[in-house]
Design an enzyme around this catalytic site. Structure first.
Site, mmCIF file in Angstrom:
data_model
loop_
_atom_site.group_PDB
_atom_site.id
_atom_site.type_symbol
_atom_site.label_atom_id
_atom_site.label_comp_id
_atom_site.label_asym_id
_atom_site.label_seq_id
_atom_site.Cartn_x
_atom_site.Cartn_y
_atom_site.Cartn_z
ATOM 1 N N ASP A 1 0.854 -1.317 -0.069
ATOM 2 C CA ASP A 1 0.062 0.006 0.097
ATOM 3 C C ASP A 1 0.821 1.248 0.130
ATOM 4 O O ASP A 1 1.838 1.351 0.908
ATOM 5 C CB ASP A 1 -0.855 -0.018 1.214
ATOM 6 C CG ASP A 1 -2.079 0.912 0.990
ATOM 7 O OD1 ASP A 1 -3.232 0.558 0.937
ATOM 8 O OD2 ASP A 1 -1.769 2.286 0.968
ATOM 9 N N HIS B 1 -7.210 -5.547 2.198
ATOM 10 C CA HIS B 1 -6.139 -5.265 3.094
ATOM 11 C C HIS B 1 -5.353 -6.345 3.855
ATOM 12 O O HIS B 1 -6.378 -6.827 4.496
ATOM 13 C CB HIS B 1 -6.495 -4.077 3.796
ATOM 14 C CG HIS B 1 -6.930 -2.918 3.148
ATOM 15 N ND1 HIS B 1 -6.240 -1.690 2.963
ATOM 16 C CD2 HIS B 1 -8.147 -2.605 2.462
ATOM 17 C CE1 HIS B 1 -6.888 -0.801 2.240
ATOM 18 N NE2 HIS B 1 -8.031 -1.462 2.085
ATOM 19 N N HIS C 1 -10.098 -5.287 -3.586
ATOM 20 C CA HIS C 1 -9.007 -5.541 -2.917
ATOM 21 C C HIS C 1 -9.100 -5.766 -1.503
ATOM 22 O O HIS C 1 -10.147 -5.499 -0.791
ATOM 23 C CB HIS C 1 -7.984 -4.499 -3.143
ATOM 24 C CG HIS C 1 -8.361 -3.152 -2.489
ATOM 25 N ND1 HIS C 1 -9.335 -2.345 -3.387
ATOM 26 C CD2 HIS C 1 -8.468 -2.579 -1.468
ATOM 27 C CE1 HIS C 1 -9.798 -1.327 -2.652
ATOM 28 N NE2 HIS C 1 -9.096 -1.677 -1.362
#
Ligand code: AMP
Ligand code: ZN
Length: 119
Positions: free
Chosen positions: A32, A104, A102
């Site tokens: 990220d 995390h 997505h």
């Protein structure tokens, strides 16, 4: 299908840069760009799917692979035992800001009692 104006489609196709850790089984994993934890990775399908809301029964295996990849990456990053979060933000009100599915992976903290868990 690639979406020209989608930043994660651009990363998947190599048109935008990212720090890749893995590409396998229709998924990519990269760091990220604005990490919220010592370990903050994104597990992203190559296929453009807007959000969890858009999953179909065909995506069953893909979703399972995302979770298993999250587990494997947590081990690789050394946060398997101390703990971590696997997190999906869903649509605007759920905190989603990039509308390409997505997951995390957040972890790597010293504490082990869940102080960082969302609640
Ligand atoms: P979400 O709020 O769940 O949609 O999360 C999107 C995440 O993507 C955020 O944590 C961003 O920091 C991250 N992000 C946005 N653009 C990029 C990029 N170009 N490379 C890596 N991560 C990104
Ligand atoms: Zn996309």
């Amino acid at each position: 299908m690639e979406h020209a104006d989608c930043i994660f489609c651009q990363i998947v196709s190599g048109k935008s840069p990212a720090e890749f850790l893995l590409r396998a089984s229709g998924l990519v994993v990269f760091k990220d760009i604005r990490p919220l934890a010592p370990v903050h990775l994104l597990i992203v399908p190559e296929k453009h799917i807007r959000s969890i809301n858009d999953l179909t029964p065909e995506d069953h295996d893909l979703l399972a692979r995302m979770v298993f990849t999250g587990k494997d990456m947590a081990r690789l990053m050394g946060t398997h035992e101390t703990g971590y979060n696997l997190l999906y933000n869903v649509e605007w009100g759920g905190g989603q800001r990039v509308f390409h599915l997505h997951m995390h992976l957040l972890g790597g903290w010293k504490e082990t009692r869940g102080e960082h868990a969302p609640r």
